[in-house]
Enzyme design. Structure first.
Site, PDB file in Angstrom:
ATOM      1  CB  VAL A 160      -0.896   0.024   1.266  1.00  0.00           C
ATOM      2  CG1 VAL A 160      -1.733   1.288   1.320  1.00  0.00           C
ATOM      3  CG2 VAL A 160      -1.781  -1.198   1.334  1.00  0.00           C
ATOM      4  CB  CYS A 161       2.153   3.760  -1.754  1.00  0.00           C
ATOM      5  SG  CYS A 161       1.515   3.857  -3.438  1.00  0.00           S
ATOM      6  NE  ARG A 162      -1.028  11.742  -2.306  1.00  0.00           N
ATOM      7  CZ  ARG A 162      -1.184  11.913  -3.627  1.00  0.00           C
ATOM      8  NH1 ARG A 162      -0.544  11.146  -4.479  1.00  0.00           N
ATOM      9  NH2 ARG A 162      -1.986  12.840  -4.096  1.00  0.00           N
TER      10      ARG A 162
END
Length: 98
Positions: free
Chosen positions: A62-64
């Site tokens: 997961v990231c932005r």
């Protein structure tokens, strides 16, 4: 590259499924909140901390917005890890954060 959307991840968590989530955002980004149970490993450190991961487990990256987690997914796949990129990242996340 395998992918999953934020709603699917939220549904799995709400059903009580145990997920291995790795948040590759920077420290100032995770300060705004992370998905419950996620482990923070900034993208720049993934290669140096992959020894902490278990190749028999599945990880959701997961990231932005999904770009950095996609790069982390490709990197770890290259080393034989079972990883899935959460498309849309935290921008698409509607669930609770810690």
């Amino acid at each position: 590259m395998k992918q999953i959307n934020a709603k699917e991840v939220e549904t799995f968590l709400n059903e009580g499924k145990s997920l291995n989530i790795i948040d590759v955002r920077e420290a100032d980004e995770v300060a705004t909140g992370m998905i419950r149970g996620a482990v923070h490993i900034p993208l720049g450190l993934v290669e140096f901390r992959m020894h902490e991961l278990d190749k028999t487990k599945e990880y959701i990256m997961v990231c932005r917005s999904g770009g950095r987690s996609g790069r982390a997914t490709q990197l770890l796949e290259g080393y034989g890890f079972n990883v899935i990129n959460m498309v849309g990242g935290m921008l698409a996340w509607e669930g609770k954060v810690e």
